[in-house]
Design a protein around this motif. Structure first.
Motif, PDB file in Angstrom:
ATOM      1  N   PHE A  63       0.816  -1.218   0.000  1.00  0.00           N
ATOM      2  CA  PHE A  63       0.000   0.000   0.000  1.00  0.00           C
ATOM      3  C   PHE A  63       0.850   1.270   0.000  1.00  0.00           C
ATOM      4  O   PHE A  63       0.326   2.368  -0.012  1.00  0.00           O
ATOM      5  CB  PHE A  63      -0.978   0.019   1.193  1.00  0.00           C
ATOM      6  CG  PHE A  63      -0.299  -0.044   2.543  1.00  0.00           C
ATOM      7  CD1 PHE A  63       0.271   1.083   3.117  1.00  0.00           C
ATOM      8  CD2 PHE A  63      -0.221  -1.244   3.236  1.00  0.00           C
ATOM      9  CE1 PHE A  63       0.886   1.030   4.362  1.00  0.00           C
ATOM     10  CE2 PHE A  63       0.403  -1.307   4.477  1.00  0.00           C
ATOM     11  CZ  PHE A  63       0.956  -0.165   5.029  1.00  0.00           C
ATOM     12  N   ASN A  64       2.166   1.115   0.015  1.00  0.00           N
ATOM     13  CA  ASN A  64       3.052   2.285   0.058  1.00  0.00           C
ATOM     14  C   ASN A  64       3.583   2.583  -1.354  1.00  0.00           C
ATOM     15  O   ASN A  64       4.422   1.858  -1.877  1.00  0.00           O
ATOM     16  CB  ASN A  64       4.207   1.998   1.023  1.00  0.00           C
ATOM     17  CG  ASN A  64       5.024   3.238   1.328  1.00  0.00           C
ATOM     18  OD1 ASN A  64       4.726   4.324   0.826  1.00  0.00           O
ATOM     19  ND2 ASN A  64       6.051   3.078   2.137  1.00  0.00           N
ATOM     20  N   PRO A  65       3.099   3.664  -2.000  1.00  0.00           N
ATOM     21  CA  PRO A  65       3.451   3.920  -3.403  1.00  0.00           C
ATOM     22  C   PRO A  65       4.896   4.371  -3.587  1.00  0.00           C
ATOM     23  O   PRO A  65       5.549   4.810  -2.645  1.00  0.00           O
ATOM     24  CB  PRO A  65       2.481   5.032  -3.801  1.00  0.00           C
ATOM     25  CG  PRO A  65       2.126   5.720  -2.522  1.00  0.00           C
ATOM     26  CD  PRO A  65       2.187   4.684  -1.447  1.00  0.00           C
ATOM     27  N   LEU A 120       2.754  16.522   1.529  1.00  0.00           N
ATOM     28  CA  LEU A 120       2.560  15.113   1.890  1.00  0.00           C
ATOM     29  C   LEU A 120       3.751  14.590   2.684  1.00  0.00           C
ATOM     30  O   LEU A 120       3.617  13.659   3.464  1.00  0.00           O
ATOM     31  CB  LEU A 120       2.353  14.263   0.634  1.00  0.00           C
ATOM     32  CG  LEU A 120       1.095  14.595  -0.183  1.00  0.00           C
ATOM     33  CD1 LEU A 120       1.021  13.729  -1.432  1.00  0.00           C
ATOM     34  CD2 LEU A 120      -0.161  14.425   0.656  1.00  0.00           C
ATOM     35  N   ARG A 121       4.936  15.180   2.447  1.00  0.00           N
ATOM     36  CA  ARG A 121       6.121  14.791   3.210  1.00  0.00           C
ATOM     37  C   ARG A 121       7.100  15.940   3.193  1.00  0.00           C
ATOM     38  O   ARG A 121       7.491  16.389   2.115  1.00  0.00           O
ATOM     39  CB  ARG A 121       6.769  13.547   2.600  1.00  0.00           C
ATOM     40  CG  ARG A 121       8.087  13.171   3.305  1.00  0.00           C
ATOM     41  CD  ARG A 121       8.687  11.882   2.775  1.00  0.00           C
ATOM     42  NE  ARG A 121       9.289  12.066   1.459  1.00  0.00           N
ATOM     43  CZ  ARG A 121       9.802  11.081   0.738  1.00  0.00           C
ATOM     44  NH1 ARG A 121       9.771   9.838   1.194  1.00  0.00           N
ATOM     45  NH2 ARG A 121      10.346  11.325  -0.442  1.00  0.00           N
ATOM     46  N   PRO A 122       7.553  16.447   4.359  1.00  0.00           N
ATOM     47  CA  PRO A 122       8.626  17.444   4.341  1.00  0.00           C
ATOM     48  C   PRO A 122       9.918  16.760   3.899  1.00  0.00           C
ATOM     49  O   PRO A 122      10.105  15.568   4.129  1.00  0.00           O
ATOM     50  CB  PRO A 122       8.721  17.914   5.793  1.00  0.00           C
ATOM     51  CG  PRO A 122       8.135  16.809   6.609  1.00  0.00           C
ATOM     52  CD  PRO A 122       7.162  16.066   5.729  1.00  0.00           C
ATOM     53  N   VAL A 156      -5.062   7.890   2.896  1.00  0.00           N
ATOM     54  CA  VAL A 156      -5.271   7.834   1.464  1.00  0.00           C
ATOM     55  C   VAL A 156      -4.229   8.679   0.737  1.00  0.00           C
ATOM     56  O   VAL A 156      -3.684   8.278  -0.283  1.00  0.00           O
ATOM     57  CB  VAL A 156      -6.694   8.339   1.108  1.00  0.00           C
ATOM     58  CG1 VAL A 156      -6.906   8.319  -0.400  1.00  0.00           C
ATOM     59  CG2 VAL A 156      -7.735   7.493   1.819  1.00  0.00           C
ATOM     60  N   GLU A 157      -3.928   9.853   1.284  1.00  0.00           N
ATOM     61  CA  GLU A 157      -3.160  10.823   0.507  1.00  0.00           C
ATOM     62  C   GLU A 157      -1.659  10.582   0.529  1.00  0.00           C
ATOM     63  O   GLU A 157      -0.959  10.922  -0.403  1.00  0.00           O
ATOM     64  CB  GLU A 157      -3.478  12.246   0.989  1.00  0.00           C
ATOM     65  CG  GLU A 157      -4.923  12.615   0.671  1.00  0.00           C
ATOM     66  CD  GLU A 157      -5.193  14.078   0.893  1.00  0.00           C
ATOM     67  OE1 GLU A 157      -4.344  14.898   0.514  1.00  0.00           O
ATOM     68  OE2 GLU A 157      -6.237  14.404   1.468  1.00  0.00           O
ATOM     69  N   SER A 158      -1.115  10.053   1.599  1.00  0.00           N
ATOM     70  CA  SER A 158       0.319   9.759   1.616  1.00  0.00           C
ATOM     71  C   SER A 158       0.574   8.553   2.507  1.00  0.00           C
ATOM     72  O   SER A 158       1.142   8.669   3.588  1.00  0.00           O
ATOM     73  CB  SER A 158       1.117  10.965   2.094  1.00  0.00           C
ATOM     74  OG  SER A 158       2.477  10.791   1.756  1.00  0.00           O
ATOM     75  N   PRO A 159       0.128   7.382   2.038  1.00  0.00           N
ATOM     76  CA  PRO A 159       0.088   6.208   2.906  1.00  0.00           C
ATOM     77  C   PRO A 159       1.426   5.876   3.558  1.00  0.00           C
ATOM     78  O   PRO A 159       1.457   5.446   4.711  1.00  0.00           O
ATOM     79  CB  PRO A 159      -0.369   5.081   1.969  1.00  0.00           C
ATOM     80  CG  PRO A 159      -0.457   5.650   0.596  1.00  0.00           C
ATOM     81  CD  PRO A 159      -0.346   7.123   0.674  1.00  0.00           C
TER      82      PRO A 159
HETATM   83  P1  AMP Z   1       9.962   6.673  -0.677  1.00  0.00           P
HETATM   84  O1  AMP Z   1       9.877   6.111  -2.060  1.00  0.00           O
HETATM   85  O2  AMP Z   1      10.304   5.665   0.362  1.00  0.00           O
HETATM   86  O3  AMP Z   1      10.767   7.923  -0.639  1.00  0.00           O
HETATM   87  O4  AMP Z   1       8.471   7.095  -0.328  1.00  0.00           O
HETATM   88  C1  AMP Z   1       7.702   7.770  -1.241  1.00  0.00           C
HETATM   89  C2  AMP Z   1       6.560   8.392  -0.482  1.00  0.00           C
HETATM   90  O5  AMP Z   1       5.918   9.336  -1.353  1.00  0.00           O
HETATM   91  C3  AMP Z   1       5.452   7.396  -0.114  1.00  0.00           C
HETATM   92  O6  AMP Z   1       5.699   6.757   1.092  1.00  0.00           O
HETATM   93  C4  AMP Z   1       4.229   8.283  -0.065  1.00  0.00           C
HETATM   94  O7  AMP Z   1       4.071   8.836   1.228  1.00  0.00           O
HETATM   95  C5  AMP Z   1       4.535   9.344  -1.112  1.00  0.00           C
HETATM   96  N1  AMP Z   1       3.870   9.013  -2.370  1.00  0.00           N
HETATM   97  C6  AMP Z   1       4.355   8.346  -3.430  1.00  0.00           C
HETATM   98  N2  AMP Z   1       3.426   8.189  -4.387  1.00  0.00           N
HETATM   99  C7  AMP Z   1       2.325   8.768  -3.922  1.00  0.00           C
HETATM  100  C8  AMP Z   1       0.999   8.923  -4.426  1.00  0.00           C
HETATM  101  N3  AMP Z   1       0.638   8.463  -5.618  1.00  0.00           N
HETATM  102  N4  AMP Z   1       0.126   9.560  -3.642  1.00  0.00           N
HETATM  103  C9  AMP Z   1       0.485  10.040  -2.440  1.00  0.00           C
HETATM  104  N5  AMP Z   1       1.710   9.920  -1.906  1.00  0.00           N
HETATM  105  C10 AMP Z   1       2.605   9.289  -2.622  1.00  0.00           C
END
Ligand code: AMP
Ligand code: MG
Length: 309
Positions: A51-53, A184-186, A210-213
């Motif tokens: 579930f983590n995109p 969604l993420r600093p 939903v928005e930044s799992p």
């Molecule tokens: P990382 O690849 O570990 O740096 O994490 C990427 C992060 O970007 C994810 O954990 C999400 O929080 C965020 N993210 C990536 N794709 C999406 C998306 N389609 N919608 C919302 N957040 C996303």
């Protein structure tokens, strides 16, 4: 250990394999974003929940055509910060060729154009979007050197070694799927700088599930306990110092002697890795760090490290 050249890395990515490579933020574990079997290898290697995109990386804005739906805000931010440590989450374009697993099934796609010269060269050779989360087991501290990658994913992992990552923190992720742009993420670009370009304040996600799992997961956790806002030593602690370090700590890793937030960001993960592996310590203490600019992302990661065990 498997050190690979850029051209060998490109060949492996085109053949559906995973390769770790440096970006200016942290080392990424890349795979062809349009190949579902290759993308599945990223989730397997990291132990990452489905579930983590993932963020897809490009080298040229011309690649955006057919991937995502751009709007004026996205164009402004891309012009101001790309190549660089900013990720934009945008609606997937109709017929988007990126594997649905990269979006974790969401109707949106996260895109970044990195600035690191080796990443740019690699992405150009591959010629397709490359999905690349940080090159570490899920939940561990992100890697800012090739050795960190091997320590986390094992000696068999193929790595392009580009030395230490200059920014040292993950990208700032901005959501542009709704009326209000959201943080969604600093990360490696200050939220204030993004707001200045947008000409409006960033909102916070209404529904983070939903928005930044990925932000809900335990993350960035060293093995040792982490204690924040420390001013005096307790037990045999190693200290991440910011400004002059107080006496009494068993080891000190200076984030910045002069109170420089960008310098502290660049040294943060290396410090967590180093103190976590230093013999004889029973904890990691961190001095107070201001919350503005890159301090927002530094404090976000430290808070996750402190509660993440
Ligand atoms: P990382 O690849 O570990 O740096 O994490 C990427 C992060 O970007 C994810 O954990 C999400 O929080 C965020 N993210 C990536 N794709 C999406 C998306 N389609 N919608 C919302 N957040 C996303
Ligand atoms: Mg990560």
């Amino acid at each position: 250990m498997v050190d690979v050249t850029i051209s060998e890395a490109a060949r492996r990515l085109q053949a559906g394999e995973v390769v770790a490579f440096p970006t200016e933020t942290v080392y990424g574990l890349g795979a062809d974003a349009t190949d579902p079997a290759a993308v599945a290898k990223i989730f397997a290697a990291k132990g990452r929940p489905d579930f983590n995109p993932l963020i897809s990386h490009i080298h040229d804005p011309a690649q955006l055509d057919g991937l995502v739906v751009m709007d004026d805000r996205a164009r402004k931010l891309a012009a101001a910060f790309w190549p660089g440590a900013l990720t934009l989450v945008l609606p997937r374009a109709p017929g988007c060729p990126v594997a649905p697993a990269v979006s974790a099934g969401l109707p949106s796609l996260a895109i970044r154009m990195p600035a690191h010269p080796l990443a740019r060269e690699l992405l150009k050779l591959v010629g397709r979007p490359v999905a690349a989360p940080s090159a570490n087991r899920s939940g561990q501290v992100s890697p800012t050197t090739a050795q960190h990658v091997r320590d986390s994913l094992g000696p068999e992992i193929a790595v392009v070694d580009g030395g230490a990552c200059p920014v040292g923190l993950e990208s700032t992720v901005i959501g542009l799927t709704g009326v209000t742009p959201t943080l969604l993420r600093p990360g490696g670009i200050a939220a204030e700088a993004v707001e200045a370009v947008l000409g409006e304040p960033l909102g916070l996600p209404q529904d983070a599930r939903v928005e930044s799992p990925g932000m809900l997961l335990k993350h960035y956790a060293p093995r040792l306990p982490v204690r924040l806002n420390a001013t005096t030593a307790q037990g045999r602690e190693g200290l991440l110092s910011f400004g002059p370090a107080p006496a009494g700590f068993a080891a000190v890793w200076p984030l910045s002697d002069t109170g420089d937030l960008a310098g502290a960001a660049a040294r943060l993960y290396a410090g967590l890795h180093a103190l976590d592996h230093a013999p004889g310590l029973d904890g990691i203490a961190v001095m107070p760090i201001p919350g503005h600019g890159l301090g927002l992302a530094i404090n976000d990661r430290l808070a996750r490290a402190a509660r993440g065990r």
